[in-house]
Design a protein around this motif. Structure first.
Motif, PDB file in Angstrom:
ATOM      1  N   ALA A 276       0.860  -1.182   0.000  1.00 14.09           N
ATOM      2  CA  ALA A 276       0.000   0.000   0.000  1.00 14.09           C
ATOM      3  C   ALA A 276       0.896   1.232   0.000  1.00 14.09           C
ATOM      4  O   ALA A 276       1.983   1.220   0.597  1.00 14.09           O
ATOM      5  N   LEU A 277       0.441   2.271  -0.669  1.00 11.73           N
ATOM      6  CA  LEU A 277       1.163   3.540  -0.702  1.00 11.73           C
ATOM      7  C   LEU A 277       0.319   4.571   0.051  1.00 11.73           C
ATOM      8  O   LEU A 277      -0.820   4.824  -0.310  1.00 11.73           O
ATOM      9  N   VAL A 278       0.880   5.121   1.117  1.00  7.53           N
ATOM     10  CA  VAL A 278       0.156   6.125   1.895  1.00  7.53           C
ATOM     11  C   VAL A 278       0.676   7.502   1.525  1.00  7.53           C
ATOM     12  O   VAL A 278       1.885   7.718   1.352  1.00  7.53           O
ATOM     13  N   THR A 279      -0.258   8.432   1.385  1.00  6.29           N
ATOM     14  CA  THR A 279       0.070   9.767   0.907  1.00  6.29           C
ATOM     15  C   THR A 279      -0.806  10.783   1.625  1.00  6.29           C
ATOM     16  O   THR A 279      -1.945  10.476   2.007  1.00  6.29           O
ATOM     17  N   ARG A 280      -0.278  11.984   1.810  1.00  8.50           N
ATOM     18  CA  ARG A 280      -0.950  13.017   2.592  1.00  8.50           C
ATOM     19  C   ARG A 280      -1.589  14.054   1.672  1.00  8.50           C
ATOM     20  O   ARG A 280      -0.977  14.501   0.698  1.00  8.50           O
ATOM     21  N   VAL A 281      -2.840  14.435   1.973  1.00 12.51           N
ATOM     22  CA  VAL A 281      -3.524  15.491   1.224  1.00 12.51           C
ATOM     23  C   VAL A 281      -2.948  16.836   1.640  1.00 12.51           C
ATOM     24  O   VAL A 281      -2.852  17.145   2.832  1.00 12.51           O
ATOM     25  N   ASN A 282      -2.553  17.645   0.655  1.00 12.80           N
ATOM     26  CA  ASN A 282      -2.013  18.968   0.958  1.00 12.80           C
ATOM     27  C   ASN A 282      -2.825  20.113   0.368  1.00 12.80           C
ATOM     28  O   ASN A 282      -2.684  21.257   0.783  1.00 12.80           O
ATOM     29  N   THR A 283      -3.671  19.817  -0.622  1.00 14.97           N
ATOM     30  CA  THR A 283      -4.410  20.875  -1.318  1.00 14.97           C
ATOM     31  C   THR A 283      -5.799  20.382  -1.684  1.00 14.97           C
ATOM     32  O   THR A 283      -5.953  19.260  -2.183  1.00 14.97           O
ATOM     33  N   ILE A 284      -6.804  21.224  -1.441  1.00 15.41           N
ATOM     34  CA  ILE A 284      -8.165  20.973  -1.914  1.00 15.41           C
ATOM     35  C   ILE A 284      -8.566  22.173  -2.768  1.00 15.41           C
ATOM     36  O   ILE A 284      -8.433  23.329  -2.344  1.00 15.41           O
TER      37      ILE A 284
END
Length: 410
Positions: A276-284
């Motif tokens: 699994a690749l975990v990634t952080r939301v930085n922009t909406i």
């Protein structure tokens, strides 16, 4: 027996969040218990075959070592894979080298390895490769790669069985084999039809393998017939997994009359759902067209959606109980190809949420790059309650390290 596939929903969300906090994002997480379970299931179904791991799916040292310790020999498609496998602790006699248009340096390395380890088998898919091997003094264990003229799999770019790049033309193999026996120890035929084969592809897969088996009977006097890999996993959450027992029965039926060992090279099947690749939301960003969700992973972290238009399920680990909204998830790179999905319903992502992308254990970290000067992700292995870093995250200093070494900079 473990379930035939580990869905993204099966991953422990609390653990993924904790790992992301501890090691940063983007981050690959590899479940080595799952790798072992996949190998056990495959080798049990194909108990009549010699099972090797196709290292190109994931050449990570920890992954290769886990499968080798579980009982798999290792099939390598490049000299660098031979090197990595040996560095992982694989004995050279447990390797097989399957060359595709091998560079000179690759052949040099493989032949040097063979001189110390005559048990090494080298596979060639062109007559000129035979000449190049002979010119280097190689006269050892040889397999010929066959192009059966039929390709299967999830995308035309991986349907290698009908691509002229791969293997000797089917009609020429018998004559090439006869001549090769005077120069080498011809021990096998090899074919790889395609990748991502699921239950609905088994009829086409059987037709291709039958052509290889028929050819092997005509060539005769072979130690093994290597039918490659290609067995797939479901990438969509509603997609059924491969019926591995039906696949094994098909291969058993096709090879029933062969007086040779059947060899198989699973890759994706063993490691894809273990990652699994975990990634952080930085922009909406709300736009008239879609809701843009920017994350810190990009095609430099995992290129399969951009390269193959591949579907990878995405889970909102932080806000999984929110109402789904159509979202387009993309990374930080300056290209329209840098997207993981477009207009897909995802529990409403918000800034700082952690998203997980599933089925990245195969052709994920191996295809990572430094395009846009993006440092490549780190990787953590989980085994039971244990966790260990198996690949450190690159830094900005790593981006220029080779240039610094070349110029003598300190």
């Amino acid at each position: 027996m473990t379930p035939p596939v580990k869905r993204l929903a099966d991953w422990d969300g609390d653990r993924l969040e904790r790992l992301a906090e501890a090691h940063g994002t983007p981050l690959y997480v590899m479940d080595h218990d799952r790798i072992r379970a996949n190998y056990a299931r495959f080798s049990e179904a194909f108990d009549f075959a010699h099972v090797m791991y196709a290292a190109k799916a994931n050449t990570g040292r920890a992954v290769v070592r886990t499968l080798y310790d579980a009982g798999a020999d290792i099939e390598c498609a490049a000299a660098g894979e031979l090197y990595r496998a040996i560095e992982a602790g694989v004995a050279p006699e447990d390797l097989q080298y399957t060359a595709v248009n091998p560079p000179a340096g690759d052949l040099d390395y493989a032949v040097d390895l063979w001189e110390d380890t005559p048990e090494l088998t080298i596979t060639a898919g062109a007559e000129m490769t035979l000449d190049r091997l002979e010119a280097r003094g190689f006269d050892g264990r040889l397999a010929l790669r066959v192009n059966p003229g039929i390709g299967t799999g999830h995308h035309e770019k991986v349907a290698t069985g009908k691509d002229a790049k791969f293997g000797l033309p089917y009609e020429e193999v018998e004559a090439v084999a006869e001549a090769a026996r005077e120069r080498f120890d011809l021990v096998g035929l090899h074919a790889h039809v395609g990748s991502g084969v699921l239950s609905g592809d088994l009829d086409d897969h059987e037709r291709a393998l039958q052509r290889v088996a028929d050819l092997a009977e005509r060539v005769g006097d072979l130690e093994f017939v290597d039918l490659g890999g290609g067995f797939g996993v479901p990438y969509r959450p509603d997609e059924e997994p491969l019926d591995i027992e039906a696949a094994a029965e098909m291969v058993r039926r096709v090879t029933a009359d062969l007086d040779a060992t059947v060899a198989l090279e699973p890759g994706r099947y063993l490691v894809a759902d273990a990652g699994a690749l975990v990634t952080r939301v930085n922009t909406i960003k709300e736009t008239p067209e879609t809701r843009v969700v920017g994350v810190d992973a990009g095609l430099t972290s995992m290129i399969r959606p951009a390269m193959f238009d591949s579907y990878h399920h995405i889970r909102n680990v932080t806000g999984g109980d929110r109402e789904p909204v159509e979202s387009s998830v993309g990374g930080p790179l300056c290209t329209s190809a840098d997207v993981f999905c477009t207009d897909r319903p995802i529990p409403r992502p918000e800034a700082d949420d952690l998203l997980a992308i599933g089925n990245v254990g195969a052709y994920g970290i191996n295809l990572a790059s430094q395009f846009h000067s993006q440092p490549r992700p780190g990787e953590v292995a989980i085994e039971g309650d244990n966790e260990r870093v198996t690949r450190r995250r690159e830094t900005f200093e790593d981006l220029t390290r080779l240039e610094d070494e070349a110029s003598g900079a300190e």
